[in-house]
Design an enzyme around this catalytic site. Sequence first.
Site, PDB file in Angstrom:
ATOM      1  N   ASP A  95      11.738  18.341 -48.233  1.00 58.55           N
ATOM      2  CA  ASP A  95      11.322  19.403 -47.309  1.00 58.55           C
ATOM      3  C   ASP A  95      12.030  19.357 -45.960  1.00 58.55           C
ATOM      4  OD1 ASP A  95       9.555  20.838 -48.921  1.00 58.55           O
ATOM      5  OD2 ASP A  95       7.928  19.418 -48.547  1.00 58.55           O
ATOM      6  N   ASP A 157      12.050  24.277 -55.809  1.00 61.47           N
ATOM      7  CA  ASP A 157      12.079  24.576 -54.373  1.00 61.47           C
ATOM      8  C   ASP A 157      13.247  23.858 -53.675  1.00 61.47           C
ATOM      9  OD1 ASP A 157       9.620  24.199 -55.757  1.00 61.47           O
ATOM     10  OD2 ASP A 157       8.442  24.427 -53.936  1.00 61.47           O
TER      11      ASP A 157
HETATM   12  N1  GLY Z   1       7.865  24.453 -51.287  1.00 57.21           N
HETATM   13  C1  GLY Z   1       6.485  24.548 -51.493  1.00 57.21           C
HETATM   14  C2  GLY Z   1       6.045  25.888 -51.902  1.00 57.21           C
HETATM   15  O1  GLY Z   1       6.822  26.775 -52.193  1.00 57.21           O
HETATM   16  O2  GLY Z   1       4.845  26.072 -51.948  1.00 57.21           O
END
Ligand code: GLY
Length: 380
Positions: A95, A157
Amino acid sequence: MLNTEFVCQKHLDYCVAQATQTLAQLPDNSLIPRNIPPDEKKWNLVDYEDWTSGFWPGILWQLYEYTNDVAWKSKAEHYSQLLIPLSGRPAIDHDIGFQVYNSIGHGHRLTKNSAYKEILLKSAHSLADLFNPKVGTILSWPVMVEKMNWPHNTIIDNMINLELLFWAGRNGGSRALHDIAVKHAETTMNNHFREDCTTYHVVVYDPLTGKKIKGVTHQGYADDSLWARGQAWAIYGFTMVYRETDDARFLDFAQKVTDVYLERLPKDRIPYWDFDAPDILKQPRDASAAAATASALLELSAYVPDAEKAAYYRDQAVKMIQVLSTEAFQSRNQNSAFLLHSTGHYPNGSEIDYAIIYADYYYLEALLRLHKLQNKQAKD
Ligand code: GLY
């Protein structure tokens, strides 16, 4: 030709007005807005550690870009500063890309401030430390190694965060950063998708042999279901990887993951949170997936050589933005977010049908991209 009837400026001005209200609401400038529950007015706030911490400063930078008003720049600088500790320690997970690139990345793009460059380079190197060369991907969630017994796990993601690596590879970081990003994208393309080009949320690998163990979900309805935001990350991610590599395999793949998403959308083009959730018409929507996809499709349409297909993608993007800009999805009568009706983590029972900051971020990005396209078309 673009649909020129849609006036971006009006909706960008709406974003300016809403964000102005949010700023007035923030208590002491040390916390960052993340979400607003349905029928509530006040933002729930988080600190810089939260995975969404980059989106609010990213919104402020984009509002500065739109308005050219230094008051927005000063707010953007302030909220970007809050994230600096992230670059002074090893990355906890993938992240860091969402956090740092979507905020300070804009800061550097718009100001060329060398302090921002240093933060981005440090963050890119620490993200790259999570790369496992045996597998060929970044370990997205180190915490899930023990917690879920997922010894090497990669989530779709994570595609978004390759942008930080590509940027760093071009801006004084190690060339290995670029190569890691390409390898991650290739491995993901080969392992993360079902026959029909829909994505798993998580793929679990053996970290020693590099073999794929299984595809599972975390935020979707089921391991085999199509979690809407996951597919949006794939569309956005492979479009961006094509931009960075000029490799036709990625352009071809970006179209494949897009086509299946578009084919399965409901009529108004705003997906339910998971395409395969039961009793689908009663499920909550995910405006964030729609906003990220709309933004990505505007970019993808510029790369696709087939003029008819390019126009189709552009038209779909404009229609998504138009629907997001209707009363049904706008927050103005309820709170100071831009958009209502996003879903964060349904299986966890969290952020169901909320206003969520990353939906606003991608909505604003999509509006700005469309605005630039319309301006360009007016000049041509
Ligand atoms: N990256 C976390 C989400 O899309 O919820």
